[in-house]
Design a protein around this motif. Sequence first.
Motif, PDB file in Angstrom:
ATOM      1  N   ASN A  46       0.820  -1.206   0.000  1.00 54.56           N
ATOM      2  CA  ASN A  46       0.000   0.000   0.000  1.00 54.56           C
ATOM      3  C   ASN A  46       0.855   1.257   0.000  1.00 54.56           C
ATOM      4  O   ASN A  46       1.487   1.594   0.990  1.00 54.56           O
ATOM      5  N   SER A  47       0.869   1.939  -1.130  1.00 52.91           N
ATOM      6  CA  SER A  47       1.565   3.209  -1.255  1.00 52.91           C
ATOM      7  C   SER A  47       0.602   4.211  -1.869  1.00 52.91           C
ATOM      8  O   SER A  47       0.137   4.012  -3.003  1.00 52.91           O
ATOM      9  N   VAL A  48       0.277   5.276  -1.109  1.00 52.64           N
ATOM     10  CA  VAL A  48      -0.661   6.284  -1.609  1.00 52.64           C
ATOM     11  C   VAL A  48      -0.159   6.882  -2.920  1.00 52.64           C
ATOM     12  O   VAL A  48      -0.912   7.009  -3.891  1.00 52.64           O
ATOM     13  N   THR A  49       1.119   7.209  -2.972  1.00 56.22           N
ATOM     14  CA  THR A  49       1.682   7.875  -4.155  1.00 56.22           C
ATOM     15  C   THR A  49       1.542   7.001  -5.402  1.00 56.22           C
ATOM     16  O   THR A  49       1.096   7.467  -6.459  1.00 56.22           O
ATOM     17  N   ILE A  50       1.912   5.727  -5.277  1.00 51.31           N
ATOM     18  CA  ILE A  50       1.838   4.819  -6.437  1.00 51.31           C
ATOM     19  C   ILE A  50       0.390   4.627  -6.871  1.00 51.31           C
ATOM     20  O   ILE A  50       0.070   4.646  -8.068  1.00 51.31           O
ATOM     21  N   LEU A  51      -0.515   4.440  -5.904  1.00 51.50           N
ATOM     22  CA  LEU A  51      -1.931   4.250  -6.230  1.00 51.50           C
ATOM     23  C   LEU A  51      -2.516   5.494  -6.884  1.00 51.50           C
ATOM     24  O   LEU A  51      -3.263   5.407  -7.866  1.00 51.50           O
ATOM     25  N   GLU A  52      -2.179   6.670  -6.354  1.00 54.32           N
ATOM     26  CA  GLU A  52      -2.702   7.915  -6.930  1.00 54.32           C
ATOM     27  C   GLU A  52      -2.170   8.136  -8.340  1.00 54.32           C
ATOM     28  O   GLU A  52      -2.899   8.592  -9.227  1.00 54.32           O
ATOM     29  N   ASN A  53      -0.889   7.806  -8.557  1.00 55.57           N
ATOM     30  CA  ASN A  53      -0.315   7.970  -9.902  1.00 55.57           C
ATOM     31  C   ASN A  53      -1.013   7.062 -10.906  1.00 55.57           C
ATOM     32  O   ASN A  53      -1.313   7.474 -12.036  1.00 55.57           O
ATOM     33  N   LEU A  54      -1.281   5.817 -10.507  1.00 52.47           N
ATOM     34  CA  LEU A  54      -1.969   4.891 -11.411  1.00 52.47           C
ATOM     35  C   LEU A  54      -3.402   5.361 -11.649  1.00 52.47           C
ATOM     36  O   LEU A  54      -3.894   5.319 -12.784  1.00 52.47           O
ATOM     37  N   MET A  55      -4.074   5.821 -10.595  1.00 52.32           N
ATOM     38  CA  MET A  55      -5.443   6.319 -10.746  1.00 52.32           C
ATOM     39  C   MET A  55      -5.482   7.492 -11.732  1.00 52.32           C
ATOM     40  O   MET A  55      -6.357   7.550 -12.610  1.00 52.32           O
ATOM     41  N   CYS A  56      -4.525   8.384 -11.596  1.00 52.01           N
ATOM     42  CA  CYS A  56      -4.463   9.545 -12.489  1.00 52.01           C
ATOM     43  C   CYS A  56      -4.246   9.110 -13.942  1.00 52.01           C
ATOM     44  O   CYS A  56      -4.897   9.600 -14.866  1.00 52.01           O
ATOM     45  N   ARG A  57      -3.352   8.142 -14.135  1.00 52.47           N
ATOM     46  CA  ARG A  57      -3.047   7.671 -15.495  1.00 52.47           C
ATOM     47  C   ARG A  57      -4.245   6.958 -16.123  1.00 52.47           C
ATOM     48  O   ARG A  57      -4.605   7.215 -17.272  1.00 52.47           O
ATOM     49  N   LEU A  58      -4.878   6.068 -15.362  1.00 54.65           N
ATOM     50  CA  LEU A  58      -6.011   5.310 -15.900  1.00 54.65           C
ATOM     51  C   LEU A  58      -7.239   6.188 -16.110  1.00 54.65           C
ATOM     52  O   LEU A  58      -8.081   5.900 -16.965  1.00 54.65           O
ATOM     53  N   SER A  59      -7.363   7.272 -15.332  1.00 49.06           N
ATOM     54  CA  SER A  59      -8.525   8.162 -15.456  1.00 49.06           C
ATOM     55  C   SER A  59      -8.575   8.855 -16.813  1.00 49.06           C
ATOM     56  O   SER A  59      -9.629   9.362 -17.213  1.00 49.06           O
TER      57      SER A  59
END
Length: 521
Positions: free
Chosen positions: A364-377
Amino acid sequence: MGPVTNLPYKVEHSDDFGRYLSAARDLNPGDVVLTESPLVFGPKGMPDPEASMPCVGCYKPVFTDVGERCARCGWPICSGSCAGLKDPLHHARECDVLSARPDCVLDNMADYYRHDALLPLRCLLLQKSEPEKWQKLMELQSHMECRLPGTEAYDEANEFIVEYLINNFIEKLSQETRNKYFTDTSKGILHKICGIMDTNALEIRLPSGSELNSLFSETSLLEHSCVPNTKHTFNVSTKNKNELYNITVKAVLPIQSGQHIKTMYSHALWGTLARRQHLKDTKYFSCKCERCSDPTELGTYLSAMRCIGDENGPCAGIHLPEDPLDDETDWACSMCPIKVGNSQVSMLISQMQDEVDNVQMMGNSVTILENLMCRLSTFLHPNHYHLYSIKHSLVQLYGRQPSYMSDETLDKKIKMCEDLINITNTLDPGNARLSLYSAVLHHELHSALVLKAKKANKEGLPKSLEDIKPLAEKANEAIKAALAALVDDKDETSGQKLYGVIEDSKRSFDRYCTEKKITFD
Protein backbone atom coordinates in the motif's frame (compact mmCIF):
# COMPACT_ATOMS: atom_id res chain seq x y z
CA MET A 1 -44.20 -39.56 6.35
CA GLY A 2 -45.41 -37.79 3.20
CA PRO A 3 -43.44 -35.32 1.07
CA VAL A 4 -42.76 -31.85 2.48
CA THR A 5 -45.23 -29.46 0.85
CA ASN A 6 -44.67 -26.19 2.72
CA LEU A 7 -41.24 -25.43 1.29
CA PRO A 8 -40.65 -21.77 0.37
CA TYR A 9 -39.46 -22.82 -3.08
CA LYS A 10 -40.54 -25.01 -5.99
CA VAL A 11 -38.35 -26.92 -8.44
CA GLU A 12 -39.42 -25.97 -11.97
CA HIS A 13 -38.16 -26.57 -15.49
CA SER A 14 -37.86 -24.49 -18.66
CA ASP A 15 -36.09 -24.88 -21.99
CA ASP A 16 -33.97 -21.78 -21.27
CA PHE A 17 -32.91 -22.56 -17.69
CA GLY A 18 -33.34 -26.32 -17.30
CA ARG A 19 -34.25 -27.05 -13.68
CA TYR A 20 -34.45 -23.98 -11.46
CA LEU A 21 -36.01 -22.77 -8.20
CA SER A 22 -38.89 -20.33 -7.91
CA ALA A 23 -40.54 -18.82 -4.84
CA ALA A 24 -43.55 -20.87 -3.65
CA ARG A 25 -44.76 -17.78 -1.74
CA ASP A 26 -43.69 -14.17 -1.23
CA LEU A 27 -40.29 -14.06 0.48
CA ASN A 28 -38.87 -11.13 2.45
CA PRO A 29 -35.21 -10.24 3.07
CA GLY A 30 -33.89 -12.53 5.79
CA ASP A 31 -36.28 -15.40 5.02
CA VAL A 32 -34.54 -18.77 4.77
CA VAL A 33 -35.02 -20.29 1.32
CA LEU A 34 -33.32 -23.60 2.09
CA THR A 35 -30.81 -25.32 4.33
CA GLU A 36 -29.11 -28.53 3.25
CA SER A 37 -26.11 -30.67 4.00
CA PRO A 38 -23.48 -31.30 1.31
CA LEU A 39 -23.62 -34.43 -0.79
CA VAL A 40 -19.84 -34.52 -0.49
CA PHE A 41 -16.93 -32.19 0.27
CA GLY A 42 -13.15 -32.28 0.02
CA PRO A 43 -10.10 -30.10 0.71
CA LYS A 44 -8.54 -27.71 -1.77
CA GLY A 45 -4.77 -27.48 -1.98
CA MET A 46 -3.00 -24.70 -0.06
CA PRO A 47 -1.57 -21.69 -1.96
CA ASP A 48 2.01 -22.92 -1.34
CA PRO A 49 1.75 -26.74 -1.15
CA GLU A 50 5.51 -27.17 -0.78
CA ALA A 51 5.22 -25.35 2.57
CA SER A 52 1.84 -26.50 3.91
CA MET A 53 -1.02 -28.84 3.08
CA PRO A 54 -4.41 -29.50 4.67
CA CYS A 55 -4.72 -32.47 7.01
CA VAL A 56 -6.88 -35.04 5.21
CA GLY A 57 -8.85 -35.64 8.42
CA CYS A 58 -9.71 -32.14 9.65
CA TYR A 59 -8.21 -29.82 6.96
CA LYS A 60 -6.05 -27.78 9.36
CA PRO A 61 -2.87 -26.61 7.57
CA VAL A 62 0.16 -28.74 8.44
CA PHE A 63 3.83 -28.16 7.58
CA THR A 64 4.52 -30.64 4.81
CA ASP A 65 8.20 -31.26 5.51
CA VAL A 66 7.86 -31.96 9.24
CA GLY A 67 4.19 -32.89 9.66
CA GLU A 68 2.94 -36.36 10.52
CA ARG A 69 1.67 -38.85 7.95
CA CYS A 70 -1.34 -41.16 8.00
CA ALA A 71 -0.07 -44.55 9.16
CA ARG A 72 -1.94 -46.36 6.37
CA CYS A 73 -1.85 -44.14 3.27
CA GLY A 74 1.02 -41.73 4.01
CA TRP A 75 -0.92 -38.50 3.34
CA PRO A 76 -0.15 -35.45 5.54
CA ILE A 77 -2.18 -35.23 8.77
CA CYS A 78 -2.22 -33.00 11.86
CA SER A 79 -1.78 -35.96 14.24
CA GLY A 80 -2.43 -39.68 14.46
CA SER A 81 -5.31 -38.99 16.85
CA CYS A 82 -7.21 -36.70 14.42
CA ALA A 83 -10.88 -37.72 14.65
CA GLY A 84 -11.44 -37.21 10.92
CA LEU A 85 -9.08 -40.06 10.02
CA LYS A 86 -11.65 -42.65 11.14
CA ASP A 87 -14.74 -40.71 10.01
CA PRO A 88 -16.36 -41.97 6.76
CA LEU A 89 -17.43 -38.41 5.87
CA HIS A 90 -13.78 -37.35 5.93
CA HIS A 91 -10.80 -39.70 5.45
CA ALA A 92 -11.88 -43.21 6.51
CA ARG A 93 -13.24 -44.50 3.18
CA GLU A 94 -10.67 -42.89 0.92
CA CYS A 95 -7.79 -44.14 3.09
CA ASP A 96 -8.41 -47.70 1.88
CA VAL A 97 -7.96 -46.49 -1.71
CA LEU A 98 -5.08 -44.10 -1.05
CA SER A 99 -3.16 -46.79 0.85
CA ALA A 100 -2.76 -48.67 -2.45
CA ARG A 101 0.21 -46.31 -2.81
CA PRO A 102 1.68 -46.25 0.72
CA ASP A 103 4.99 -44.57 -0.09
CA CYS A 104 5.80 -41.18 1.48
CA VAL A 105 7.84 -38.50 -0.26
CA LEU A 106 9.27 -35.11 0.67
CA ASP A 107 10.01 -33.88 -2.85
CA ASN A 108 7.48 -32.59 -5.39
CA MET A 109 4.83 -32.73 -2.71
CA ALA A 110 2.23 -30.82 -4.74
CA ASP A 111 2.37 -33.40 -7.54
CA TYR A 112 2.51 -36.40 -5.25
CA TYR A 113 -0.31 -35.37 -2.89
CA ARG A 114 -2.96 -33.81 -5.12
CA HIS A 115 -5.65 -32.59 -2.73
CA ASP A 116 -7.80 -31.44 -5.66
CA ALA A 117 -8.22 -35.13 -6.56
CA LEU A 118 -9.70 -36.07 -3.18
CA LEU A 119 -13.16 -34.62 -3.86
CA PRO A 120 -13.54 -36.60 -7.13
CA LEU A 121 -12.42 -39.73 -5.24
CA ARG A 122 -14.94 -39.06 -2.47
CA CYS A 123 -17.63 -38.62 -5.12
CA LEU A 124 -16.69 -41.97 -6.65
CA LEU A 125 -16.86 -43.63 -3.22
CA LEU A 126 -20.54 -42.68 -2.87
CA GLN A 127 -21.44 -45.38 -5.41
CA LYS A 128 -21.58 -48.20 -2.86
CA SER A 129 -21.53 -46.34 0.49
CA GLU A 130 -24.37 -43.85 -0.11
CA PRO A 131 -26.21 -44.71 -3.32
CA GLU A 132 -28.94 -42.09 -2.73
CA LYS A 133 -26.32 -39.35 -2.62
CA TRP A 134 -24.62 -40.87 -5.66
CA GLN A 135 -27.91 -40.71 -7.56
CA LYS A 136 -28.39 -37.03 -6.64
CA LEU A 137 -24.80 -36.30 -7.62
CA MET A 138 -25.30 -37.86 -11.05
CA GLU A 139 -28.34 -35.62 -11.61
CA LEU A 140 -26.20 -32.46 -11.38
CA GLN A 141 -25.24 -30.64 -14.56
CA SER A 142 -21.82 -31.65 -15.93
CA HIS A 143 -21.71 -29.90 -19.36
CA MET A 144 -19.83 -32.86 -20.83
CA GLU A 145 -20.88 -31.69 -24.31
CA CYS A 146 -18.49 -28.73 -23.79
CA ARG A 147 -15.68 -30.81 -22.24
CA LEU A 148 -14.68 -33.01 -25.18
CA PRO A 149 -11.15 -34.42 -25.59
CA GLY A 150 -8.87 -31.63 -26.77
CA THR A 151 -10.59 -28.90 -24.79
CA GLU A 152 -8.59 -27.25 -22.02
CA ALA A 153 -11.10 -28.39 -19.37
CA TYR A 154 -10.91 -32.04 -20.50
CA ASP A 155 -7.12 -32.11 -20.83
CA GLU A 156 -6.53 -30.52 -17.41
CA ALA A 157 -8.97 -32.87 -15.68
CA ASN A 158 -7.43 -35.82 -17.50
CA GLU A 159 -3.86 -35.02 -16.46
CA PHE A 160 -4.32 -33.78 -12.92
CA ILE A 161 -7.27 -35.83 -11.66
CA VAL A 162 -8.38 -38.73 -13.88
CA GLU A 163 -4.97 -40.20 -14.79
CA TYR A 164 -3.62 -39.36 -11.33
CA LEU A 165 -6.35 -41.32 -9.54
CA ILE A 166 -6.38 -44.26 -11.96
CA ASN A 167 -2.60 -44.72 -12.31
CA ASN A 168 -1.62 -44.12 -8.69
CA PHE A 169 -4.49 -45.74 -6.82
CA ILE A 170 -7.42 -47.38 -8.61
CA GLU A 171 -5.33 -49.65 -10.85
CA LYS A 172 -3.31 -50.78 -7.82
CA LEU A 173 -6.38 -51.93 -5.86
CA SER A 174 -7.17 -55.60 -5.48
CA GLN A 175 -10.32 -56.72 -7.26
CA GLU A 176 -11.88 -57.38 -3.87
CA THR A 177 -11.30 -53.80 -2.68
CA ARG A 178 -12.47 -52.38 -5.99
CA ASN A 179 -15.70 -54.41 -5.84
CA LYS A 180 -16.22 -53.34 -2.21
CA TYR A 181 -16.23 -49.63 -2.98
CA PHE A 182 -17.04 -49.06 -6.66
CA THR A 183 -19.37 -50.06 -9.43
CA ASP A 184 -17.66 -47.88 -12.06
CA THR A 185 -14.09 -46.55 -12.09
CA SER A 186 -13.87 -45.69 -15.78
CA LYS A 187 -12.25 -42.57 -17.18
CA GLY A 188 -15.69 -41.55 -18.44
CA ILE A 189 -17.30 -41.47 -14.99
CA LEU A 190 -14.33 -39.59 -13.53
CA HIS A 191 -14.52 -36.98 -16.27
CA LYS A 192 -18.24 -36.58 -15.60
CA ILE A 193 -17.49 -36.02 -11.90
CA CYS A 194 -14.90 -33.38 -12.86
CA GLY A 195 -17.54 -31.66 -15.01
CA ILE A 196 -20.05 -31.75 -12.15
CA MET A 197 -17.45 -30.26 -9.79
CA ASP A 198 -16.41 -27.46 -12.14
CA THR A 199 -20.03 -26.53 -12.79
CA ASN A 200 -21.47 -26.83 -9.28
CA ALA A 201 -18.81 -26.81 -6.54
CA LEU A 202 -19.04 -24.11 -3.88
CA GLU A 203 -16.05 -22.94 -1.86
CA ILE A 204 -16.11 -23.08 1.94
CA ARG A 205 -13.49 -21.07 3.86
CA LEU A 206 -12.61 -22.62 7.21
CA PRO A 207 -11.49 -20.73 10.35
CA SER A 208 -8.12 -22.51 10.08
CA GLY A 209 -7.43 -20.78 6.76
CA SER A 210 -8.00 -23.89 4.63
CA GLU A 211 -10.70 -24.13 1.97
CA LEU A 212 -13.05 -26.92 0.91
CA ASN A 213 -14.99 -27.54 -2.28
CA SER A 214 -18.50 -28.87 -1.68
CA LEU A 215 -21.42 -30.11 -3.75
CA PHE A 216 -25.09 -29.57 -2.89
CA SER A 217 -28.17 -31.07 -4.52
CA GLU A 218 -30.88 -28.38 -4.20
CA THR A 219 -28.59 -25.34 -3.99
CA SER A 220 -27.05 -26.29 -7.34
CA LEU A 221 -30.43 -25.54 -8.96
CA LEU A 222 -30.16 -21.84 -8.13
CA GLU A 223 -29.74 -19.94 -11.38
CA HIS A 224 -27.17 -17.21 -11.84
CA SER A 225 -27.88 -13.50 -11.98
CA CYS A 226 -25.43 -10.60 -11.72
CA VAL A 227 -28.00 -9.01 -9.38
CA PRO A 228 -28.71 -11.98 -7.05
CA ASN A 229 -31.67 -12.03 -4.66
CA THR A 230 -30.15 -14.55 -2.22
CA LYS A 231 -27.02 -14.98 -0.12
CA HIS A 232 -25.55 -18.21 1.22
CA THR A 233 -23.51 -18.96 4.33
CA PHE A 234 -21.92 -22.16 5.64
CA ASN A 235 -21.96 -23.73 9.09
CA VAL A 236 -18.27 -24.17 9.86
CA SER A 237 -18.15 -24.17 13.66
CA THR A 238 -20.97 -26.44 14.86
CA LYS A 239 -20.40 -29.16 17.46
CA ASN A 240 -23.03 -31.29 15.71
CA LYS A 241 -21.03 -33.07 13.02
CA ASN A 242 -24.23 -33.85 11.09
CA GLU A 243 -24.68 -30.11 10.50
CA LEU A 244 -21.04 -29.40 9.64
CA TYR A 245 -20.66 -27.51 6.34
CA ASN A 246 -24.45 -27.19 5.94
CA ILE A 247 -25.42 -24.34 3.62
CA THR A 248 -28.17 -21.82 4.39
CA VAL A 249 -29.61 -19.76 1.54
CA LYS A 250 -31.45 -16.59 2.56
CA ALA A 251 -33.41 -14.03 0.57
CA VAL A 252 -31.70 -10.62 0.57
CA LEU A 253 -34.30 -8.85 -1.57
CA PRO A 254 -38.10 -9.24 -1.72
CA ILE A 255 -38.93 -12.23 -3.97
CA GLN A 256 -42.53 -12.46 -5.11
CA SER A 257 -44.30 -15.78 -5.44
CA GLY A 258 -43.36 -17.36 -8.78
CA GLN A 259 -40.21 -15.29 -9.27
CA HIS A 260 -36.92 -17.09 -9.91
CA ILE A 261 -34.58 -17.54 -6.94
CA LYS A 262 -31.08 -16.46 -7.96
CA THR A 263 -27.47 -16.52 -6.81
CA MET A 264 -24.25 -15.23 -8.36
CA TYR A 265 -21.36 -17.31 -9.69
CA SER A 266 -19.07 -14.44 -10.69
CA HIS A 267 -17.49 -11.36 -9.12
CA ALA A 268 -19.88 -8.45 -8.62
CA LEU A 269 -17.09 -5.90 -9.14
CA TRP A 270 -16.00 -7.15 -12.54
CA GLY A 271 -17.29 -5.41 -15.63
CA THR A 272 -19.72 -7.10 -18.02
CA LEU A 273 -16.99 -8.27 -20.44
CA ALA A 274 -15.05 -10.01 -17.65
CA ARG A 275 -18.13 -11.47 -15.91
CA ARG A 276 -19.65 -12.92 -19.06
CA GLN A 277 -16.31 -14.39 -20.20
CA HIS A 278 -15.75 -15.98 -16.78
CA LEU A 279 -19.24 -17.50 -16.83
CA LYS A 280 -18.72 -18.85 -20.35
CA ASP A 281 -15.36 -20.37 -19.40
CA THR A 282 -16.47 -21.92 -16.10
CA LYS A 283 -20.25 -22.41 -16.27
CA TYR A 284 -20.71 -22.73 -20.05
CA PHE A 285 -23.49 -20.17 -20.49
CA SER A 286 -23.90 -16.58 -21.71
CA CYS A 287 -25.47 -14.40 -19.04
CA LYS A 288 -28.37 -12.21 -20.22
CA CYS A 289 -29.45 -10.79 -16.85
CA GLU A 290 -30.67 -7.21 -16.41
CA ARG A 291 -27.20 -5.95 -15.53
CA CYS A 292 -25.43 -7.67 -18.43
CA SER A 293 -28.11 -6.41 -20.84
CA ASP A 294 -27.68 -2.77 -19.74
CA PRO A 295 -24.69 -0.95 -21.33
CA THR A 296 -24.51 1.32 -18.26
CA GLU A 297 -24.62 -1.61 -15.78
CA LEU A 298 -27.65 -0.24 -13.89
CA GLY A 299 -26.42 3.34 -14.22
CA THR A 300 -23.08 2.69 -12.51
CA TYR A 301 -20.95 2.93 -15.69
CA LEU A 302 -18.70 0.28 -14.15
CA SER A 303 -17.23 -0.66 -17.55
CA ALA A 304 -17.46 2.70 -19.33
CA MET A 305 -14.44 4.18 -21.14
CA ARG A 306 -13.62 7.82 -21.81
CA CYS A 307 -13.50 8.96 -25.42
CA ILE A 308 -10.10 10.51 -26.10
CA GLY A 309 -11.26 12.10 -29.37
CA ASP A 310 -9.47 12.16 -32.71
CA GLU A 311 -7.05 14.38 -34.64
CA ASN A 312 -9.54 17.24 -34.34
CA GLY A 313 -9.16 17.34 -30.58
CA PRO A 314 -10.30 15.73 -27.33
CA CYS A 315 -13.88 14.63 -26.69
CA ALA A 316 -15.84 14.71 -23.42
CA GLY A 317 -17.99 11.71 -24.33
CA ILE A 318 -17.98 8.18 -22.93
CA HIS A 319 -17.77 4.87 -24.74
CA LEU A 320 -20.33 2.16 -24.00
CA PRO A 321 -20.99 -1.15 -25.81
CA GLU A 322 -23.79 -0.85 -28.36
CA ASP A 323 -24.94 -4.38 -27.49
CA PRO A 324 -23.26 -5.77 -24.36
CA LEU A 325 -24.65 -9.27 -25.11
CA ASP A 326 -22.78 -9.39 -28.45
CA ASP A 327 -19.13 -10.45 -28.15
CA GLU A 328 -18.35 -8.61 -31.40
CA THR A 329 -20.10 -5.35 -30.49
CA ASP A 330 -18.65 -1.91 -31.15
CA TRP A 331 -18.26 0.62 -28.38
CA ALA A 332 -19.82 3.93 -29.39
CA CYS A 333 -19.09 7.41 -28.03
CA SER A 334 -22.01 9.36 -26.53
CA MET A 335 -20.91 12.65 -28.17
CA CYS A 336 -18.92 11.95 -31.35
CA PRO A 337 -18.97 9.37 -34.22
CA ILE A 338 -15.89 7.45 -32.99
CA LYS A 339 -16.38 3.71 -32.43
CA VAL A 340 -13.97 1.17 -30.94
CA GLY A 341 -14.05 -2.62 -31.44
CA ASN A 342 -14.80 -4.94 -28.54
CA SER A 343 -11.48 -6.77 -28.96
CA GLN A 344 -9.54 -3.48 -28.65
CA VAL A 345 -11.42 -2.57 -25.48
CA SER A 346 -10.88 -6.06 -24.07
CA MET A 347 -7.12 -5.89 -24.73
CA LEU A 348 -6.82 -2.42 -23.14
CA ILE A 349 -8.83 -3.44 -20.05
CA SER A 350 -6.71 -6.59 -19.68
CA GLN A 351 -3.48 -4.56 -19.78
CA MET A 352 -4.86 -2.18 -17.17
CA GLN A 353 -5.85 -5.15 -14.99
CA ASP A 354 -2.23 -6.28 -14.98
CA GLU A 355 -1.12 -2.80 -13.90
CA VAL A 356 -3.69 -2.66 -11.07
CA ASP A 357 -2.74 -6.16 -9.89
CA ASN A 358 0.97 -5.35 -9.93
CA VAL A 359 0.55 -2.13 -7.96
CA GLN A 360 -1.63 -3.76 -5.32
CA MET A 361 0.81 -6.65 -4.94
CA MET A 362 3.59 -4.16 -4.25
CA GLY A 363 1.92 -3.08 -1.02
CA ASN A 364 0.00 0.00 0.00
CA SER A 365 1.56 3.21 -1.26
CA VAL A 366 -0.66 6.28 -1.61
CA THR A 367 1.68 7.88 -4.15
CA ILE A 368 1.84 4.82 -6.44
CA LEU A 369 -1.93 4.25 -6.23
CA GLU A 370 -2.70 7.91 -6.93
CA ASN A 371 -0.31 7.97 -9.90
CA LEU A 372 -1.97 4.89 -11.41
CA MET A 373 -5.44 6.32 -10.75
CA CYS A 374 -4.46 9.54 -12.49
CA ARG A 375 -3.05 7.67 -15.50
CA LEU A 376 -6.01 5.31 -15.90
CA SER A 377 -8.52 8.16 -15.46
CA THR A 378 -7.44 9.43 -18.89
CA PHE A 379 -9.06 6.37 -20.45
CA LEU A 380 -11.72 5.24 -17.95
CA HIS A 381 -14.99 6.57 -16.59
CA PRO A 382 -14.53 7.64 -12.92
CA ASN A 383 -16.75 4.70 -11.85
CA HIS A 384 -14.84 2.06 -13.85
CA TYR A 385 -14.16 -1.07 -11.85
CA HIS A 386 -10.37 -0.67 -12.17
CA LEU A 387 -10.66 2.77 -10.56
CA TYR A 388 -13.09 1.39 -7.96
CA SER A 389 -10.39 -1.11 -6.94
CA ILE A 390 -7.73 1.60 -6.61
CA LYS A 391 -10.05 3.95 -4.70
CA HIS A 392 -11.09 1.15 -2.34
CA SER A 393 -7.41 0.76 -1.45
CA LEU A 394 -6.87 4.51 -1.12
CA VAL A 395 -9.74 5.14 1.30
CA GLN A 396 -8.12 2.65 3.66
CA LEU A 397 -4.89 4.72 3.60
CA TYR A 398 -6.20 8.29 3.68
CA GLY A 399 -6.57 9.52 7.26
CA ARG A 400 -4.41 6.72 8.64
CA GLN A 401 -0.96 8.17 7.99
CA PRO A 402 0.27 11.56 9.37
CA SER A 403 0.92 12.97 5.90
CA TYR A 404 -2.65 12.21 4.77
CA MET A 405 -4.70 13.79 7.58
CA SER A 406 -5.41 17.25 6.15
CA ASP A 407 -8.97 18.57 5.80
CA GLU A 408 -8.54 18.41 2.04
CA THR A 409 -7.53 14.72 2.17
CA LEU A 410 -10.37 13.86 4.58
CA ASP A 411 -12.89 15.61 2.31
CA LYS A 412 -11.48 13.67 -0.64
CA LYS A 413 -11.81 10.42 1.36
CA ILE A 414 -15.41 11.21 2.37
CA LYS A 415 -16.40 11.94 -1.24
CA MET A 416 -14.61 8.81 -2.48
CA CYS A 417 -16.34 6.63 0.13
CA GLU A 418 -19.76 8.06 -0.71
CA ASP A 419 -19.23 7.50 -4.46
CA LEU A 420 -18.08 3.89 -3.93
CA ILE A 421 -20.97 3.18 -1.53
CA ASN A 422 -23.46 4.39 -4.17
CA ILE A 423 -21.93 2.05 -6.76
CA THR A 424 -21.85 -0.85 -4.28
CA ASN A 425 -25.48 -0.35 -3.20
CA THR A 426 -26.65 -0.21 -6.82
CA LEU A 427 -24.79 -3.35 -7.90
CA ASP A 428 -25.59 -5.35 -4.76
CA PRO A 429 -28.65 -3.86 -3.03
CA GLY A 430 -29.08 -6.92 -0.83
CA ASN A 431 -25.44 -7.22 0.35
CA ALA A 432 -25.33 -10.68 -1.21
CA ARG A 433 -21.81 -10.46 -2.62
CA LEU A 434 -20.22 -7.18 -1.55
CA SER A 435 -20.95 -7.11 2.17
CA LEU A 436 -17.27 -6.92 3.16
CA TYR A 437 -16.62 -4.12 0.66
CA SER A 438 -19.68 -2.25 1.90
CA ALA A 439 -18.68 -2.65 5.55
CA VAL A 440 -15.13 -1.37 4.87
CA LEU A 441 -16.44 1.66 2.93
CA HIS A 442 -18.97 2.63 5.62
CA HIS A 443 -16.33 2.15 8.31
CA GLU A 444 -13.81 4.33 6.46
CA LEU A 445 -16.50 6.97 5.90
CA HIS A 446 -17.22 6.91 9.65
CA SER A 447 -13.51 7.22 10.49
CA ALA A 448 -13.03 10.23 8.19
CA LEU A 449 -16.09 12.02 9.60
CA VAL A 450 -14.95 11.45 13.20
CA LEU A 451 -11.44 12.69 12.39
CA LYS A 452 -12.89 15.77 10.76
CA ALA A 453 -15.09 16.41 13.83
CA LYS A 454 -12.08 16.16 16.15
CA LYS A 455 -9.81 18.43 14.09
CA ALA A 456 -9.52 22.11 14.97
CA ASN A 457 -11.37 24.69 12.89
CA LYS A 458 -9.67 27.17 10.55
CA GLU A 459 -8.84 29.43 13.49
CA GLY A 460 -7.04 26.56 15.23
CA LEU A 461 -9.73 26.24 17.92
CA PRO A 462 -11.81 23.16 18.82
CA LYS A 463 -14.95 22.89 16.69
CA SER A 464 -18.21 23.95 18.30
CA LEU A 465 -20.96 21.45 19.07
CA GLU A 466 -22.96 23.05 16.26
CA ASP A 467 -20.14 22.17 13.79
CA ILE A 468 -19.55 18.70 15.24
CA LYS A 469 -23.18 17.51 15.44
CA PRO A 470 -23.88 17.03 11.68
CA LEU A 471 -20.55 15.22 11.23
CA ALA A 472 -21.31 12.96 14.20
CA GLU A 473 -24.80 12.20 12.89
CA LYS A 474 -23.38 11.08 9.52
CA ALA A 475 -20.65 9.11 11.31
CA ASN A 476 -23.29 7.36 13.43
CA GLU A 477 -25.31 6.36 10.37
CA ALA A 478 -22.14 5.09 8.66
CA ILE A 479 -21.00 2.89 11.57
CA LYS A 480 -24.50 1.40 11.92
CA ALA A 481 -24.53 0.62 8.18
CA ALA A 482 -21.07 -0.98 8.47
CA LEU A 483 -22.23 -3.36 11.21
CA ALA A 484 -25.53 -4.10 9.42
CA ALA A 485 -23.65 -5.05 6.23
CA LEU A 486 -21.94 -7.88 8.13
CA VAL A 487 -25.03 -9.37 9.78
CA ASP A 488 -24.69 -12.61 7.77
CA ASP A 489 -20.88 -12.69 7.82
CA LYS A 490 -20.15 -12.58 11.55
CA ASP A 491 -19.60 -16.34 11.81
CA GLU A 492 -17.13 -16.52 8.93
CA THR A 493 -13.47 -15.75 9.58
CA SER A 494 -13.00 -12.56 7.51
CA GLY A 495 -16.39 -11.14 8.52
CA GLN A 496 -15.81 -11.94 12.18
CA LYS A 497 -12.46 -10.12 12.22
CA LEU A 498 -13.83 -7.05 10.44
CA TYR A 499 -16.91 -6.98 12.67
CA GLY A 500 -14.64 -6.87 15.75
CA VAL A 501 -12.65 -3.93 14.33
CA ILE A 502 -15.84 -1.98 13.58
CA GLU A 503 -17.29 -2.75 17.03
CA ASP A 504 -14.13 -1.26 18.58
CA SER A 505 -14.64 1.89 16.51
CA LYS A 506 -18.29 2.03 17.60
CA ARG A 507 -17.32 1.84 21.30
CA SER A 508 -14.72 4.57 20.84
CA PHE A 509 -17.26 6.73 19.00
CA ASP A 510 -19.90 6.21 21.71
CA ARG A 511 -17.40 7.39 24.35
CA TYR A 512 -16.61 10.47 22.28
CA CYS A 513 -20.32 11.29 21.89
CA THR A 514 -20.88 10.87 25.63
CA GLU A 515 -17.95 13.17 26.37
CA LYS A 516 -19.31 15.80 23.95
CA LYS A 517 -22.92 15.25 25.16
CA ILE A 518 -24.03 14.38 21.61
CA THR A 519 -27.26 12.38 21.35
CA PHE A 520 -29.10 11.02 18.31
CA ASP A 521 -32.83 10.80 17.74
